[in-house]
Design a protein around this motif. Structure first.
Motif, PDB file in Angstrom:
ATOM      1  N   TRP A 302      33.432   6.698  23.432  1.00  5.56           N
ATOM      2  CA  TRP A 302      32.302   5.801  23.629  1.00  5.56           C
ATOM      3  C   TRP A 302      32.782   4.540  24.343  1.00  5.56           C
ATOM      4  O   TRP A 302      33.956   4.178  24.253  1.00  5.56           O
ATOM      5  CB  TRP A 302      31.678   5.414  22.292  1.00  5.56           C
ATOM      6  N   GLY A 303      31.876   3.879  25.062  1.00 10.25           N
ATOM      7  CA  GLY A 303      32.252   2.663  25.774  1.00 10.25           C
ATOM      8  C   GLY A 303      31.154   1.621  25.746  1.00 10.25           C
ATOM      9  O   GLY A 303      29.969   1.937  25.588  1.00 10.25           O
ATOM     10  N   THR A 304      31.561   0.356  25.915  1.00 12.05           N
ATOM     11  CA  THR A 304      30.604  -0.755  25.980  1.00 12.05           C
ATOM     12  C   THR A 304      31.271  -1.939  26.671  1.00 12.05           C
ATOM     13  O   THR A 304      32.491  -1.983  26.833  1.00 12.05           O
ATOM     14  CB  THR A 304      30.140  -1.158  24.573  1.00 12.05           C
ATOM     15  N   ASN A 305      30.426  -2.903  27.063  1.00 19.90           N
ATOM     16  CA  ASN A 305      30.906  -4.187  27.596  1.00 19.90           C
ATOM     17  C   ASN A 305      30.486  -5.352  26.706  1.00 19.90           C
ATOM     18  O   ASN A 305      30.800  -6.506  27.010  1.00 19.90           O
ATOM     19  CB  ASN A 305      30.362  -4.417  29.009  1.00 19.90           C
ATOM     20  N   ASP A 306      29.803  -5.054  25.621  1.00 18.79           N
ATOM     21  CA  ASP A 306      29.242  -6.093  24.752  1.00 18.79           C
ATOM     22  C   ASP A 306      30.254  -6.500  23.687  1.00 18.79           C
ATOM     23  O   ASP A 306      30.309  -5.931  22.598  1.00 18.79           O
ATOM     24  CB  ASP A 306      27.959  -5.565  24.099  1.00 18.79           C
ATOM     25  N   ILE A 307      31.053  -7.515  23.986  1.00 18.58           N
ATOM     26  CA  ILE A 307      32.103  -7.942  23.065  1.00 18.58           C
ATOM     27  C   ILE A 307      31.541  -8.571  21.792  1.00 18.58           C
ATOM     28  O   ILE A 307      32.193  -8.602  20.757  1.00 18.58           O
ATOM     29  CB  ILE A 307      33.064  -8.944  23.763  1.00 18.58           C
ATOM     30  N   ASN A 308      30.320  -9.060  21.843  1.00 20.04           N
ATOM     31  CA  ASN A 308      29.756  -9.785  20.697  1.00 20.04           C
ATOM     32  C   ASN A 308      29.166  -8.862  19.635  1.00 20.04           C
ATOM     33  O   ASN A 308      28.837  -9.337  18.540  1.00 20.04           O
ATOM     34  CB  ASN A 308      28.675 -10.757  21.184  1.00 20.04           C
ATOM     35  N   ASN A 309      28.991  -7.568  19.944  1.00 21.14           N
ATOM     36  CA  ASN A 309      28.328  -6.666  18.993  1.00 21.14           C
ATOM     37  C   ASN A 309      29.081  -5.345  18.840  1.00 21.14           C
ATOM     38  O   ASN A 309      28.470  -4.285  18.723  1.00 21.14           O
ATOM     39  CB  ASN A 309      26.888  -6.392  19.454  1.00 21.14           C
ATOM     40  N   LEU A 310      30.405  -5.407  18.815  1.00 19.15           N
ATOM     41  CA  LEU A 310      31.197  -4.182  18.773  1.00 19.15           C
ATOM     42  C   LEU A 310      31.006  -3.384  17.486  1.00 19.15           C
ATOM     43  O   LEU A 310      31.241  -2.180  17.453  1.00 19.15           O
ATOM     44  CB  LEU A 310      32.681  -4.515  18.966  1.00 19.15           C
ATOM     45  N   ALA A 311      30.568  -4.040  16.422  1.00 20.06           N
ATOM     46  CA  ALA A 311      30.342  -3.325  15.159  1.00 20.06           C
ATOM     47  C   ALA A 311      29.010  -2.578  15.146  1.00 20.06           C
ATOM     48  O   ALA A 311      28.762  -1.776  14.240  1.00 20.06           O
ATOM     49  CB  ALA A 311      30.398  -4.308  13.993  1.00 20.06           C
ATOM     50  N   ASN A 312      28.173  -2.826  16.121  1.00 25.21           N
ATOM     51  CA  ASN A 312      26.843  -2.214  16.193  1.00 25.21           C
ATOM     52  C   ASN A 312      26.880  -1.012  17.135  1.00 25.21           C
ATOM     53  O   ASN A 312      27.067  -1.166  18.346  1.00 25.21           O
ATOM     54  CB  ASN A 312      25.831  -3.257  16.683  1.00 25.21           C
ATOM     55  N   TRP A 313      26.685   0.184  16.593  1.00 25.46           N
ATOM     56  CA  TRP A 313      26.741   1.402  17.419  1.00 25.46           C
ATOM     57  C   TRP A 313      25.678   1.414  18.510  1.00 25.46           C
ATOM     58  O   TRP A 313      25.805   2.145  19.504  1.00 25.46           O
ATOM     59  CB  TRP A 313      26.594   2.644  16.542  1.00 25.46           C
ATOM     60  N   ASP A 314      24.626   0.616  18.368  1.00 25.02           N
ATOM     61  CA  ASP A 314      23.543   0.628  19.350  1.00 25.02           C
ATOM     62  C   ASP A 314      23.986   0.145  20.726  1.00 25.02           C
ATOM     63  O   ASP A 314      23.338   0.453  21.731  1.00 25.02           O
ATOM     64  CB  ASP A 314      22.376  -0.231  18.859  1.00 25.02           C
ATOM     65  N   VAL A 315      25.067  -0.637  20.778  1.00 25.46           N
ATOM     66  CA  VAL A 315      25.503  -1.164  22.085  1.00 25.46           C
ATOM     67  C   VAL A 315      26.498  -0.219  22.764  1.00 25.46           C
ATOM     68  O   VAL A 315      26.920  -0.474  23.893  1.00 25.46           O
ATOM     69  CB  VAL A 315      26.144  -2.564  21.940  1.00 25.46           C
ATOM     70  N   TRP A 316      26.860   0.865  22.089  1.00 27.21           N
ATOM     71  CA  TRP A 316      27.846   1.788  22.628  1.00 27.21           C
ATOM     72  C   TRP A 316      27.176   2.960  23.353  1.00 27.21           C
ATOM     73  O   TRP A 316      26.125   3.444  22.937  1.00 27.21           O
ATOM     74  CB  TRP A 316      28.729   2.343  21.510  1.00 27.21           C
ATOM     75  N   THR A 317      27.793   3.429  24.437  1.00 25.40           N
ATOM     76  CA  THR A 317      27.326   4.588  25.200  1.00 25.40           C
ATOM     77  C   THR A 317      28.340   5.714  25.060  1.00 25.40           C
ATOM     78  O   THR A 317      29.548   5.503  25.259  1.00 25.40           O
ATOM     79  CB  THR A 317      27.177   4.248  26.695  1.00 25.40           C
ATOM     80  N   LYS A 318      27.847   6.891  24.716  1.00 27.62           N
ATOM     81  CA  LYS A 318      28.764   8.034  24.623  1.00 27.62           C
ATOM     82  C   LYS A 318      29.140   8.496  26.026  1.00 27.62           C
ATOM     83  O   LYS A 318      28.287   8.944  26.795  1.00 27.62           O
ATOM     84  CB  LYS A 318      28.141   9.178  23.827  1.00 27.62           C
ATOM     85  N   LEU A 319      30.417   8.386  26.358  1.00 27.26           N
ATOM     86  CA  LEU A 319      30.895   8.739  27.686  1.00 27.26           C
ATOM     87  C   LEU A 319      31.351  10.188  27.785  1.00 27.26           C
ATOM     88  O   LEU A 319      31.186  10.830  28.817  1.00 27.26           O
ATOM     89  CB  LEU A 319      32.071   7.829  28.081  1.00 27.26           C
ATOM     90  N   MET A 320      31.947  10.705  26.720  1.00 21.05           N
ATOM     91  CA  MET A 320      32.566  12.027  26.791  1.00 21.05           C
ATOM     92  C   MET A 320      32.457  12.750  25.453  1.00 21.05           C
ATOM     93  O   MET A 320      32.555  12.123  24.396  1.00 21.05           O
ATOM     94  CB  MET A 320      34.063  11.903  27.155  1.00 21.05           C
ATOM     95  N   GLU A 321      32.256  14.059  25.506  1.00 24.96           N
ATOM     96  CA  GLU A 321      32.400  14.941  24.358  1.00 24.96           C
ATOM     97  C   GLU A 321      33.598  15.834  24.640  1.00 24.96           C
ATOM     98  O   GLU A 321      33.610  16.574  25.630  1.00 24.96           O
ATOM     99  CB  GLU A 321      31.142  15.778  24.136  1.00 24.96           C
ATOM    100  N   CYS A 322      34.605  15.767  23.796  1.00 21.85           N
ATOM    101  CA  CYS A 322      35.884  16.416  24.078  1.00 21.85           C
ATOM    102  C   CYS A 322      36.209  17.459  23.010  1.00 21.85           C
ATOM    103  O   CYS A 322      35.974  17.231  21.828  1.00 21.85           O
ATOM    104  CB  CYS A 322      37.004  15.383  24.132  1.00 21.85           C
TER     105      CYS A 322
END
Length: 388
Positions: A302-322
């Motif tokens: 998963w990846g994000t650019n939102d440093i202020n809300n890293l504990a919140n899964w809502d700001v994360w984007t799933k990049l890869m399923e491995c």
């Protein structure tokens, strides 16, 4: 009577007893030929079924054939088997196979001929499935090998003399072939690929003009471990920074028996970049741990650019399923040279170019190879394009 004396007398009596085993007589009498030959054509070969002759000193049945012009071969089957398999044919032409019975004196029967017509060879069927596409830093090849045939895939590139020369050869038995040749400049080139088997039969050639995509290895010295609420803590002294210290003999380990599953970890790449692929090194101590224990089997990036809300899964984007795939398919604890090579070089997982550029990455492990609630990995590399 002393038991030791009794055993000694018994041994002497046994040794003096008449030997009932059949005597092997060396002679020049040939055995009778096989009979009732039936042909079952299979991909790249045939199975020959027959009735064995009733000869006491029969040793084996031998098939002689030519699998291609100038290449002769033999196959043998013991007196305990009434069939014989022959392989290595690259075409579906009719061929004649000569069967002879051989006895313990090495006498051969009169030959019996069988006409076979092999079905399409695996090398040809696999060759038709090859797809060649541009990839970050090189060329990506895909193919299908449903029967796990032992093959090699050869990639060639046209040189300055307008001749195609081999640049990579991949040995594989995996069902879904997926491999890349990298380290190339972003300059258009003419490439071709084909499949070859151990009898040197070759498939049709797939050709394409490809421009490799720009890619670079992200600087691990910029990476920093993050410890976000909900992330899995370290155990056994295997700390998170070990994942990007450039040393595949040190790694990260979570605690056994925590009861928390799935588990995830987070780190800062120090730059914003579009991910092309990642490489993950399994725990491998003399080959004892590969594709088992706490090595990840299924995970997500998963990846994000939102440093202020890293504990919140809502700001994360799933990049890869491995998913970690063991090339040989052997049971846990057993592995092939191909399995070992994958682990040594690092398992590679490709990210879609449609995914956004990110700075912060999270690895969420869904399943390990043992089915437990912990995981360990030794090193991570991230590749892609850095954005200003």
């Amino acid at each position: 009577m002393n038991k030791y004396i009794f055993l000694l007398l018994l041994a002497v009596l046994y040794g003096c007893a008449e030997d009932k085993r059949p005597e092997i007589v060396i002679n020049s009498d040939p055995p009778q030929p096989v009979s009732g030959v039936q042909v079952i054509n299979i991909p790249g070969g045939a199975i020959l079924k027959y009735q064995l002759p009733d000869d006491e000193d029969l040793l084996f049945v031998k098939a002689s054939y030519s699998y291609k012009e100038g290449h002769k071969a033999e196959a043998r089957s013991s007196l305990y088997c009434d069939s014989l398999k022959i392989l290595g044919f690259g075409t579906e032409d009719e061929r004649t196979v000569e069967l002879v019975a051989v006895d313990r004196s090495n006498n051969e029967s009169t030959p019996v001929n069988a006409v076979i017509k092999p079905l399409e060879a695996p090398v040809n069927a696999i060759g038709r499935t090859i797809e060649m596409m541009p990839d970050f830093g090189g060329v990506h090849l895909y193919w299908q090998n449903p029967d796990r045939a032992e093959i090699s895939v050869i990639l060639e590139k046209e040189d300055n003399n307008n001749e195609f020369v081999p640049i990579e050869m991949f040995y594989s038995t995996v069902v879904n072939g997926d491999i890349a040749a990298r380290g190339m400049d972003t300059i258009p080139g003419n490439f071709r690929a084909y499949v070859q088997d151990r009898w040197e039969n070759k498939s049709i050639v797939t050709e394409n003009t490809i421009t490799p995509l720009f890619e670079q290895l992200f600087d691990r010295l910029k990476f920093q471990a993050l410890y976000i609420e909900g992330d899995e803590p370290t155990a056994w002294g295997w700390v998170l920074p070990n994942l990007f210290d450039g040393d595949v003999t040190t790694g990260f380990h979570t605690a056994n028996g925590s009861g928390r599953w799935p588990q995830w970890i987070t780190f800062d790449m120090g730059i914003v970049g579009k991910i092309s692929r990642i490489k993950v090194w399994q725990r491998d101590e003399n080959g004892d741990w590969i594709f088992r224990h706490g090595n990840p089997k299924r995970f997500e990036i998963w990846g994000t650019n939102d440093i202020n809300n890293l504990a919140n899964w809502d700001v994360w984007t799933k990049l890869m399923e491995c998913e970690s795939i063991k090339p040989s398919g052997l049971p846990m604890g057993e592995h092939s040279a191909e399995d070992q090579a994958i682990v040594i070089n690092g398992e590679e997982f490709v990210c879609s170019p449609e995914m956004p550029a990110v700075r912060y990455l999270r690895m969420k492990v869904l399943e390990n190879w043992s089915g437990g609630d912990f995981f360990h990995i030794m090193e991570i590399e991230v590749y892609g394009q850095i954005e200003n």
